[in-house]
Design a protein around this motif. Sequence first.
Motif, PDB file in Angstrom:
ATOM      1  N   THR A   6      93.321  76.773  51.621  1.00 18.77           N
ATOM      2  CA  THR A   6      93.369  76.132  52.747  1.00 18.77           C
ATOM      3  C   THR A   6      92.008  75.849  53.395  1.00 18.77           C
ATOM      4  O   THR A   6      92.278  75.422  54.672  1.00 18.77           O
ATOM      5  N   THR A   7      90.990  76.079  52.781  1.00 17.66           N
ATOM      6  CA  THR A   7      89.736  76.026  53.632  1.00 17.66           C
ATOM      7  C   THR A   7      89.209  74.480  53.370  1.00 17.66           C
ATOM      8  O   THR A   7      89.870  73.915  52.696  1.00 17.66           O
ATOM      9  N   PRO A   8      88.223  74.129  54.292  1.00 15.68           N
ATOM     10  CA  PRO A   8      87.642  72.895  54.229  1.00 15.68           C
ATOM     11  C   PRO A   8      87.277  72.446  52.996  1.00 15.68           C
ATOM     12  O   PRO A   8      87.264  71.198  52.387  1.00 15.68           O
ATOM     13  N   TYR A   9      86.748  73.246  52.086  1.00 20.81           N
ATOM     14  CA  TYR A   9      86.307  72.988  50.737  1.00 20.81           C
ATOM     15  C   TYR A   9      87.134  73.971  49.772  1.00 20.81           C
ATOM     16  O   TYR A   9      87.385  74.856  50.128  1.00 20.81           O
ATOM     17  N   TYR A  10      86.958  73.377  48.462  1.00 13.55           N
ATOM     18  CA  TYR A  10      88.037  74.368  47.613  1.00 13.55           C
ATOM     19  C   TYR A  10      87.325  75.693  47.168  1.00 13.55           C
ATOM     20  O   TYR A  10      87.845  76.387  46.657  1.00 13.55           O
ATOM     21  N   PHE A  11      85.998  75.640  47.596  1.00 11.87           N
ATOM     22  CA  PHE A  11      85.286  76.853  47.076  1.00 11.87           C
ATOM     23  C   PHE A  11      85.094  77.856  48.589  1.00 11.87           C
ATOM     24  O   PHE A  11      84.392  78.585  48.588  1.00 11.87           O
ATOM     25  N   GLY A  12      85.654  77.273  49.664  1.00 10.07           N
ATOM     26  CA  GLY A  12      85.733  78.123  50.914  1.00 10.07           C
ATOM     27  C   GLY A  12      85.327  77.451  52.018  1.00 10.07           C
ATOM     28  O   GLY A  12      85.526  76.076  51.991  1.00 10.07           O
ATOM     29  N   GLU A  13      84.572  77.958  52.963  1.00 11.61           N
ATOM     30  CA  GLU A  13      84.208  77.455  54.463  1.00 11.61           C
ATOM     31  C   GLU A  13      82.590  77.121  54.597  1.00 11.61           C
ATOM     32  O   GLU A  13      82.310  76.520  55.241  1.00 11.61           O
ATOM     33  N   ASP A  14      81.941  78.011  53.656  1.00 11.44           N
ATOM     34  CA  ASP A  14      80.495  77.819  53.854  1.00 11.44           C
ATOM     35  C   ASP A  14      79.749  76.595  53.097  1.00 11.44           C
ATOM     36  O   ASP A  14      79.988  76.267  52.014  1.00 11.44           O
ATOM     37  N   GLN A  15      79.428  75.505  54.111  1.00 11.35           N
ATOM     38  CA  GLN A  15      78.977  74.382  53.606  1.00 11.35           C
ATOM     39  C   GLN A  15      77.506  74.343  52.744  1.00 11.35           C
ATOM     40  O   GLN A  15      77.412  73.738  52.026  1.00 11.35           O
ATOM     41  N   ASP A  16      76.800  75.460  52.897  1.00 13.53           N
ATOM     42  CA  ASP A  16      75.912  75.880  51.997  1.00 13.53           C
ATOM     43  C   ASP A  16      75.981  75.871  50.854  1.00 13.53           C
ATOM     44  O   ASP A  16      75.035  75.877  49.790  1.00 13.53           O
ATOM     45  N   GLU A  17      77.207  76.318  50.422  1.00 10.89           N
ATOM     46  CA  GLU A  17      77.637  76.585  48.877  1.00 10.89           C
ATOM     47  C   GLU A  17      78.029  75.064  48.172  1.00 10.89           C
ATOM     48  O   GLU A  17      78.159  75.088  47.037  1.00 10.89           O
ATOM     49  N   PHE A  18      77.812  74.167  48.809  1.00 11.31           N
ATOM     50  CA  PHE A  18      78.361  72.675  48.313  1.00 11.31           C
ATOM     51  C   PHE A  18      77.426  72.188  47.238  1.00 11.31           C
ATOM     52  O   PHE A  18      78.059  72.067  46.149  1.00 11.31           O
ATOM     53  N   ALA A  19      76.205  72.535  47.216  1.00 12.04           N
ATOM     54  CA  ALA A  19      75.425  72.145  46.113  1.00 12.04           C
ATOM     55  C   ALA A  19      75.635  72.814  44.875  1.00 12.04           C
ATOM     56  O   ALA A  19      75.356  72.068  43.659  1.00 12.04           O
ATOM     57  N   GLY A  20      76.451  73.893  44.972  1.00 14.03           N
ATOM     58  CA  GLY A  20      76.893  74.423  43.301  1.00 14.03           C
ATOM     59  C   GLY A  20      78.343  73.721  43.016  1.00 14.03           C
ATOM     60  O   GLY A  20      78.557  73.875  41.887  1.00 14.03           O
ATOM     61  N   TYR A  21      78.830  72.808  43.553  1.00 11.66           N
ATOM     62  CA  TYR A  21      80.092  72.382  43.458  1.00 11.66           C
ATOM     63  C   TYR A  21      80.250  70.951  43.352  1.00 11.66           C
ATOM     64  O   TYR A  21      81.093  70.376  42.766  1.00 11.66           O
ATOM     65  N   GLY A  22      79.326  70.261  44.206  1.00  7.54           N
ATOM     66  CA  GLY A  22      79.545  68.609  44.104  1.00  7.54           C
ATOM     67  C   GLY A  22      78.254  67.950  44.548  1.00  7.54           C
ATOM     68  O   GLY A  22      77.167  68.594  45.038  1.00  7.54           O
ATOM     69  N   TRP A  23      78.275  66.552  44.479  1.00 12.05           N
ATOM     70  CA  TRP A  23      76.795  65.703  44.598  1.00 12.05           C
ATOM     71  C   TRP A  23      77.195  65.034  45.793  1.00 12.05           C
ATOM     72  O   TRP A  23      78.154  64.471  46.038  1.00 12.05           O
ATOM     73  N   SER A  24      76.370  65.211  46.786  1.00 14.10           N
ATOM     74  CA  SER A  24      76.112  64.624  48.220  1.00 14.10           C
ATOM     75  C   SER A  24      74.836  64.011  48.497  1.00 14.10           C
ATOM     76  O   SER A  24      74.046  64.267  47.524  1.00 14.10           O
ATOM     77  N   ASN A  25      74.893  63.349  49.514  1.00 15.99           N
ATOM     78  CA  ASN A  25      73.478  62.783  49.955  1.00 15.99           C
ATOM     79  C   ASN A  25      72.400  63.787  50.090  1.00 15.99           C
ATOM     80  O   ASN A  25      71.227  63.235  50.524  1.00 15.99           O
ATOM     81  N   THR A  26      72.833  65.111  50.436  1.00 16.46           N
ATOM     82  CA  THR A  26      71.755  65.917  50.621  1.00 16.46           C
ATOM     83  C   THR A  26      70.732  66.414  49.483  1.00 16.46           C
ATOM     84  O   THR A  26      69.961  66.916  49.383  1.00 16.46           O
ATOM     85  N   SER A  27      71.408  65.920  48.448  1.00 18.77           N
ATOM     86  CA  SER A  27      70.620  66.189  47.125  1.00 18.77           C
ATOM     87  C   SER A  27      69.570  65.456  46.879  1.00 18.77           C
ATOM     88  O   SER A  27      68.485  65.608  46.073  1.00 18.77           O
ATOM     89  N   LYS A  28      69.567  64.389  47.613  1.00 20.29           N
ATOM     90  CA  LYS A  28      68.227  63.550  47.458  1.00 20.29           C
ATOM     91  C   LYS A  28      68.126  62.802  46.151  1.00 20.29           C
ATOM     92  O   LYS A  28      66.961  61.979  46.152  1.00 20.29           O
ATOM     93  N   GLU A  29      69.108  62.647  45.528  1.00 19.49           N
ATOM     94  CA  GLU A  29      69.188  61.774  44.284  1.00 19.49           C
ATOM     95  C   GLU A  29      70.277  60.961  44.683  1.00 19.49           C
ATOM     96  O   GLU A  29      71.291  60.970  44.558  1.00 19.49           O
ATOM     97  N   PHE A  30      70.030  59.435  45.052  1.00 21.50           N
ATOM     98  CA  PHE A  30      71.003  58.472  45.678  1.00 21.50           C
ATOM     99  C   PHE A  30      71.608  57.564  44.706  1.00 21.50           C
ATOM    100  O   PHE A  30      71.399  56.632  44.497  1.00 21.50           O
TER     101      PHE A  30
END
Length: 235
Positions: free
Chosen positions: A105-129
Amino acid sequence: KKVQVTIGVPFYMGKTEVTNAQFHKFIEATGYDGNDDRCPDPDVAPDSENDLYLRHWHGKSIMPSGDDHPVVWVNWKNTKAFCKWAGLALPSEAQWEYACRAGTTTPYYFGEDQDEFAGYGWSNTSKEFHAHSVASKLPNDWGLYDMLGNVWEWVEDDYVSDEFIYQHLEVEALLPFSKPPTDGSARLADKLTKALRGGSWHTHEVVCRSSTRYNLGPFNAAADIGFCVMLPPDN
């Protein structure tokens, strides 16, 4: 507005977004060229500079066309043609979110910590567009990859903005029309756009949440839009 939905019938969800290799098999088997499902604008002729269909396959896009990358530059109509051939279906919004959350029920399926996103998905913060190979990040608890980030995923539903409806409707009798189905089926309301879920390599991590919704016309395509599929319950 939150709506309680009951997924009463089990279904199988694709582990990854549909890849270039999978879509290529569909084209080879059927000869599908997308012509009947292109934008009805007479000024957008097939293979013109304004034609969006599979631009990355035709050298008109920097998106990867490798076998293990998600197919992009596909509109909603293209995805429906693929599903018809494969005996599969687009998930409803409810089914997509149920599969994405995997019991969370958290914002992400891995929890609430946005800083963990890089381990689970690709976003524009990866700088690889650009889109990336499927399943190159960690899956959710149900073994599904890239449900958040990499590419937006078409779903079956028409797009209805609940926030706008609930803020502006004044007639109580009309409220039931605005509510989505509670059985997990798709909401088909004769709207002009279709819903997309999950965010992409082009969006920030704050957008790539389990609850995020976006919309686009069914004849439109983009470099960060693909799709996932499900096996319908009656198959």
